[in-house]
Enzyme design. Structure first.
Site, PDB file in Angstrom:
ATOM      1  CB  VAL A  16       1.424 -20.287  -8.408  1.00 59.48           C
ATOM      2  CG1 VAL A  16      -0.066 -20.598  -8.273  1.00 59.48           C
ATOM      3  CG2 VAL A  16       2.246 -21.150  -7.446  1.00 59.48           C
ATOM      4  CG  ASP A  17       6.050 -22.810 -11.809  1.00 62.26           C
ATOM      5  OD1 ASP A  17       6.062 -22.484 -13.016  1.00 62.26           O
ATOM      6  OD2 ASP A  17       5.694 -23.951 -11.426  1.00 62.26           O
ATOM      7  CG  HIS A  39      -4.937 -22.549  -9.562  1.00 62.68           C
ATOM      8  ND1 HIS A  39      -4.665 -23.904  -9.451  1.00 62.68           N
ATOM      9  CD2 HIS A  39      -6.253 -22.473  -9.875  1.00 62.68           C
ATOM     10  CE1 HIS A  39      -5.760 -24.608  -9.692  1.00 62.68           C
ATOM     11  NE2 HIS A  39      -6.725 -23.751  -9.959  1.00 62.68           N
ATOM     12  CB  CYS A  94      -7.062  -2.133  -0.079  1.00 59.28           C
ATOM     13  SG  CYS A  94      -5.246  -1.994  -0.116  1.00 59.28           S
ATOM     14  CB  THR A 148      -3.607 -31.283 -14.628  1.00 58.75           C
ATOM     15  OG1 THR A 148      -4.666 -31.058 -13.678  1.00 58.75           O
ATOM     16  CG2 THR A 148      -4.211 -31.605 -15.986  1.00 58.75           C
ATOM     17  CD  GLU A 182       0.339 -43.022 -12.100  1.00 58.56           C
ATOM     18  OE1 GLU A 182      -0.550 -43.898 -12.083  1.00 58.56           O
ATOM     19  OE2 GLU A 182       1.546 -43.284 -11.941  1.00 58.56           O
TER      20      GLU A 182
END
Length: 251
Positions: free
Chosen positions: A88-89, A106, A117, A192, A221
């Site tokens: 979100v940056d 996101h 609203c 991710t 990973e």
């Protein structure tokens, strides 16, 4: 050359932005995953806003890393390109990636919208000349205030997708439209944990019926996506992506 890239928190972590699930992710001994919910906002909106204001300030102080820059470079060379980021940056944008080539699935932490609203606004533009110090002074003055909507008076909230909420329809449609136009020559999944099923689904759809194409995972990973990748790169994104992009651009 048609390219799809999906990025997650690991890319921003290399610029000093803590991940939710990482060892440095906790804030004031609180689990961010429990703050990023509609229930937490309803219970204590002031606390949630304090956390997001601190995150905004931390992001403003951070700089795009070599992974962000490599992705922007690949976008310049590809015939068709779309980045779908869970982050979100604004680091991808500050690295030079045009807005029309990016989907923030996101949401955007610098957007503030009404909880009732359709009113909303962006706290700052994605540009290199923004006066961060002025923004910090303004936020410090308002740090104890929960903003209210100028149209209806309801509480304003950060413009991000919280756990338990639906993904934004307009952004979903942009991803679906890109995938519907055909398979990609290159798909890259970077940083991710691939815990959201739609991330794996989009990557697989991008590579479907793509003979000779590559589906690359860049992650130190193993993840649920690893078994589908045609190439595994077990290195941090800022190290691996510049080399991968060089190979793609020069091939």
């Amino acid at each position: 050359m048609r390219v799809l890239i999906l990025t997650g928190a690991g890319v921003s972590a290399e610029s000093g932005i803590p991940t939710f699930r990482g060892k440095d992710g906790y804030w004031r001994n609180l689990d961010p995953a429990k703050l990023a919910t509609p229930e937490a906002f309803a219970r204590d909106p002031k606390l949630v806003w304090e956390w997001y204001r601190e995150r905004r300030q931390r992001i403003c102080k951070a700089q795009p890393n070599a992974a962000h820059e490599a992705i922007a470079r690949l976008a310049e060379h590809a015939d068709e390109f779309l980045l779908v980021t869970q982050n979100v940056d604004d680091l991808h944008a500050r690295a030079g990636l045009p807005k029309e080539k990016m989907v923030q699935i996101h949401g955007d932490i610098f957007v503030t919208w009404c909880s009732r609203c359709d009113f909303g606004f962006t706290e700052r533009k994605h540009d290199h000349d923004h006066d961060h110090e002025h923004e910090h002074e303004q936020e410090e003055e308002e740090e104890n205030v929960v903003p209210r909507c100028a149209k209806c008076g309801a509480l304003m909230r950060p413009g991000v997708v919280w756990f338990g909420e639906q993904l934004p329809w307009a952004e979903l449609r942009r991803v679906e439209t890109y995938l519907d136009r055909g398979a990609c020559d290159v798909g890259i999944v970077v940083g991710t944990t691939a815990t959201f099923g739609y991330i794996v689904d989009w990557a697989l759809r991008a590579s479907a019926e793509c003979f000779g194409g590559e589906l690359i995972e860049v992650n130190p990973e193993e993840t649920p996506f690893s078994r589908f990748a045609t190439r595994l790169v077990r290195e941090p994104a800022a190290i691996a992506l510049p080399r991968i992009v060089d190979q793609i651009v020069n091939s």
